[in-house]
Write a protein that holds these residues in place. Structure first.
Motif, PDB file in Angstrom:
ATOM      1  N   GLY A 122       0.846  -1.096  -0.002  1.00 57.92           N
ATOM      2  CA  GLY A 122       0.133   0.024  -0.042  1.00 57.92           C
ATOM      3  C   GLY A 122       0.697   1.371   0.176  1.00 57.92           C
ATOM      4  N   LYS A 123       2.249   1.256  -0.096  1.00 55.30           N
ATOM      5  CA  LYS A 123       3.200   2.356  -0.122  1.00 55.30           C
ATOM      6  C   LYS A 123       2.951   3.164  -1.466  1.00 55.30           C
ATOM      7  CE  LYS A 123       6.154   0.515   3.298  1.00 55.30           C
ATOM      8  NZ  LYS A 123       7.605  -0.105   3.151  1.00 55.30           N
ATOM      9  N   LYS A 124       2.624   2.208  -2.661  1.00 53.94           N
ATOM     10  CA  LYS A 124       2.509   2.797  -3.848  1.00 53.94           C
ATOM     11  C   LYS A 124       1.217   2.166  -4.606  1.00 53.94           C
ATOM     12  CE  LYS A 124       7.430   2.752  -4.669  1.00 53.94           C
ATOM     13  NZ  LYS A 124       8.686   2.112  -5.657  1.00 53.94           N
ATOM     14  N   LEU A 125       0.932   3.218  -5.452  1.00 54.17           N
ATOM     15  CA  LEU A 125      -0.511   3.067  -6.366  1.00 54.17           C
ATOM     16  C   LEU A 125      -0.220   2.900  -7.607  1.00 54.17           C
ATOM     17  CD1 LEU A 125      -3.524   2.588  -5.716  1.00 54.17           C
ATOM     18  CD2 LEU A 125      -3.870   4.934  -6.154  1.00 54.17           C
ATOM     19  N   GLU A 126      -0.430   1.577  -8.545  1.00 50.49           N
ATOM     20  CA  GLU A 126      -0.332   1.695  -9.876  1.00 50.49           C
ATOM     21  C   GLU A 126      -1.838   1.979 -10.309  1.00 50.49           C
ATOM     22  OE1 GLU A 126       0.930  -2.370 -10.976  1.00 50.49           O
ATOM     23  OE2 GLU A 126       2.999  -2.038 -10.317  1.00 50.49           O
ATOM     24  N   VAL A 127      -1.526   3.278 -11.082  1.00 49.80           N
ATOM     25  CA  VAL A 127      -2.891   3.895 -11.822  1.00 49.80           C
ATOM     26  C   VAL A 127      -2.557   3.683 -13.314  1.00 49.80           C
ATOM     27  CG1 VAL A 127      -4.113   6.167 -12.001  1.00 49.80           C
ATOM     28  CG2 VAL A 127      -2.707   5.463  -9.691  1.00 49.80           C
ATOM     29  N   ARG A 128      -3.536   3.038 -13.744  1.00 49.68           N
ATOM     30  CA  ARG A 128      -3.475   2.708 -15.177  1.00 49.68           C
ATOM     31  C   ARG A 128      -4.930   3.421 -15.712  1.00 49.68           C
ATOM     32  NH1 ARG A 128      -1.089   0.536 -19.178  1.00 49.68           N
ATOM     33  NH2 ARG A 128      -2.192  -0.282 -20.905  1.00 49.68           N
ATOM     34  N   GLY A 129      -4.651   4.388 -16.818  1.00 49.80           N
ATOM     35  CA  GLY A 129      -5.817   4.800 -17.514  1.00 49.80           C
ATOM     36  C   GLY A 129      -5.655   4.340 -18.832  1.00 49.80           C
ATOM     37  N   SER A 130      -6.879   4.021 -19.346  1.00 53.57           N
ATOM     38  CA  SER A 130      -6.561   3.585 -20.969  1.00 53.57           C
ATOM     39  C   SER A 130      -7.907   3.734 -21.671  1.00 53.57           C
ATOM     40  CB  SER A 130      -6.680   1.885 -20.773  1.00 53.57           C
ATOM     41  OG  SER A 130      -7.477   1.470 -19.992  1.00 53.57           O
ATOM     42  N   ILE A 131      -7.715   3.701 -22.886  1.00 51.09           N
ATOM     43  CA  ILE A 131      -8.767   4.025 -23.902  1.00 51.09           C
ATOM     44  C   ILE A 131      -8.849   2.839 -24.970  1.00 51.09           C
ATOM     45  CG2 ILE A 131      -9.812   5.327 -25.701  1.00 51.09           C
ATOM     46  CD1 ILE A 131      -8.840   7.917 -24.542  1.00 51.09           C
ATOM     47  N   GLY A 132      -9.676   1.927 -25.005  1.00 51.55           N
ATOM     48  CA  GLY A 132      -9.783   0.851 -25.520  1.00 51.55           C
ATOM     49  C   GLY A 132      -8.327  -0.118 -25.250  1.00 51.55           C
ATOM     50  N   PRO A 133      -7.589  -0.638 -26.146  1.00 56.29           N
ATOM     51  CA  PRO A 133      -6.447  -1.213 -25.832  1.00 56.29           C
ATOM     52  C   PRO A 133      -5.163  -0.699 -25.464  1.00 56.29           C
ATOM     53  CG  PRO A 133      -6.693  -1.237 -28.201  1.00 56.29           C
ATOM     54  CD  PRO A 133      -7.884  -0.713 -27.444  1.00 56.29           C
ATOM     55  N   PHE A 134      -5.263   0.796 -25.572  1.00 53.44           N
ATOM     56  CA  PHE A 134      -4.107   1.673 -25.467  1.00 53.44           C
ATOM     57  C   PHE A 134      -4.454   2.268 -23.984  1.00 53.44           C
ATOM     58  CE2 PHE A 134      -5.212   1.807 -29.935  1.00 53.44           C
ATOM     59  CZ  PHE A 134      -4.038   0.809 -30.501  1.00 53.44           C
ATOM     60  N   GLY A 135      -3.040   2.397 -23.409  1.00 50.91           N
ATOM     61  CA  GLY A 135      -2.948   3.198 -22.122  1.00 50.91           C
ATOM     62  C   GLY A 135      -1.758   3.116 -21.500  1.00 50.91           C
ATOM     63  N   ARG A 136      -1.604   3.926 -20.286  1.00 46.10           N
ATOM     64  CA  ARG A 136      -0.468   3.918 -19.875  1.00 46.10           C
ATOM     65  C   ARG A 136      -0.585   3.768 -18.213  1.00 46.10           C
ATOM     66  NH1 ARG A 136       0.434  10.278 -20.504  1.00 46.10           N
ATOM     67  NH2 ARG A 136       1.062  10.753 -18.234  1.00 46.10           N
ATOM     68  N   THR A 137       0.486   3.153 -17.629  1.00 49.63           N
ATOM     69  CA  THR A 137       0.467   3.132 -16.075  1.00 49.63           C
ATOM     70  C   THR A 137       1.544   4.233 -15.618  1.00 49.63           C
ATOM     71  OG1 THR A 137      -0.199   1.104 -16.219  1.00 49.63           O
ATOM     72  CG2 THR A 137       0.663   1.471 -14.371  1.00 49.63           C
ATOM     73  N   GLN A 138       0.944   5.008 -14.433  1.00 53.58           N
ATOM     74  CA  GLN A 138       1.834   5.679 -13.310  1.00 53.58           C
ATOM     75  C   GLN A 138       2.067   4.976 -12.166  1.00 53.58           C
ATOM     76  OE1 GLN A 138       0.162   9.657 -13.352  1.00 53.58           O
ATOM     77  NE2 GLN A 138       1.359  10.308 -14.855  1.00 53.58           N
ATOM     78  N   THR A 139       2.899   5.277 -11.429  1.00 49.16           N
ATOM     79  CA  THR A 139       3.087   4.628  -9.994  1.00 49.16           C
ATOM     80  C   THR A 139       2.983   5.897  -9.240  1.00 49.16           C
ATOM     81  OG1 THR A 139       4.363   2.888 -10.757  1.00 49.16           O
ATOM     82  CG2 THR A 139       4.441   3.348  -8.508  1.00 49.16           C
ATOM     83  N   TRP A 140       2.019   6.024  -8.107  1.00 47.58           N
ATOM     84  CA  TRP A 140       1.766   6.778  -7.498  1.00 47.58           C
ATOM     85  C   TRP A 140       2.407   6.623  -6.066  1.00 47.58           C
ATOM     86  CZ3 TRP A 140      -3.717   9.304  -8.283  1.00 47.58           C
ATOM     87  CH2 TRP A 140      -3.762   9.627  -9.482  1.00 47.58           C
ATOM     88  N   LEU A 141       2.834   7.767  -5.085  1.00 49.31           N
ATOM     89  CA  LEU A 141       3.554   7.144  -3.945  1.00 49.31           C
ATOM     90  C   LEU A 141       2.638   7.818  -2.837  1.00 49.31           C
ATOM     91  CD1 LEU A 141       7.162   8.450  -4.895  1.00 49.31           C
ATOM     92  CD2 LEU A 141       6.361   6.127  -5.016  1.00 49.31           C
ATOM     93  N   ARG A 142       2.329   7.095  -1.790  1.00 48.68           N
ATOM     94  CA  ARG A 142       1.504   7.317  -0.527  1.00 48.68           C
ATOM     95  C   ARG A 142       2.408   8.722   0.169  1.00 48.68           C
ATOM     96  NH1 ARG A 142      -2.903   5.324   1.867  1.00 48.68           N
ATOM     97  NH2 ARG A 142      -2.846   3.320   0.751  1.00 48.68           N
ATOM     98  N   VAL A 143       1.661   9.626   0.388  1.00 49.39           N
ATOM     99  CA  VAL A 143       2.081  10.576   1.097  1.00 49.39           C
ATOM    100  C   VAL A 143       1.829  10.124   2.617  1.00 49.39           C
ATOM    101  CG1 VAL A 143       2.027  13.163   1.756  1.00 49.39           C
ATOM    102  CG2 VAL A 143       2.046  12.312  -0.611  1.00 49.39           C
TER     103      VAL A 143
END
Length: 144
Positions: A122-143
């Motif tokens: 739970g220290k990090k959060l993988e956040v994936r945004g996508s449209i259809g088969p295309f997307g990208r993932t960011q890793t957010w850090l818990r404050v």
């Protein structure tokens, strides 16, 4: 009596760990291209669904009066600070994944299908945004 006491101690000490495996809390998002911290987002639960609000902008060129000029929905021309960028994410059944919601990229005004997965306890959060088969993932850090 000792078993009951041991159970209480276990529950009290384990509860914070369980709570951390939820996306609820304050997160710092880091640009996956530049590695720079961009913003802090506060994720809250409301009626079983998660929402996320842009609480603090960290970019060097960020101004408090900046508006979501690129947005095309009810957020058009609203201040970026306080803007709801995550809507309606719900926990997937039998998984530590929240999905089914949308995430807004205020830089281009697009809404993406959202998937959030807490990692590293739970220290990090993988956040994936996508449209259809295309997307990208960011890793957010818990404050903390």
């Amino acid at each position: 009596m000792n078993k009951a006491l041991a159970a209480i101690v276990f529950i009290v000490t384990a509860a914070p760990v369980w709570a951390q495996m939820s996306p609820v809390g304050l997160w710092r998002n880091v640009d996956d291209k530049t590695g720079e911290a961009k913003a802090e987002i506060r994720i809250r639960e409301n009626g079983g669904a998660l929402t996320g609000v842009l609480e603090k902008r960290l970019s060097k060129d960020a101004k408090p009066e900046d508006l979501c000029k690129e947005c095309s929905d009810d957020r058009k021309d609203k201040p970026l600070l306080g803007l709801e960028i995550i809507r309606s994410a719900k926990k997937a059944e039998d998984k530590e994944v929240w999905e089914g919601g949308k995430i807004l990229d205020p830089e281009n005004g697009r809404n993406y299908t959202l998937r959030m997965t807490p990692v590293e306890g739970g220290k990090k959060l993988e956040v994936r945004g996508s449209i259809g088969p295309f997307g990208r993932t960011q890793t957010w850090l818990r404050v903390q």
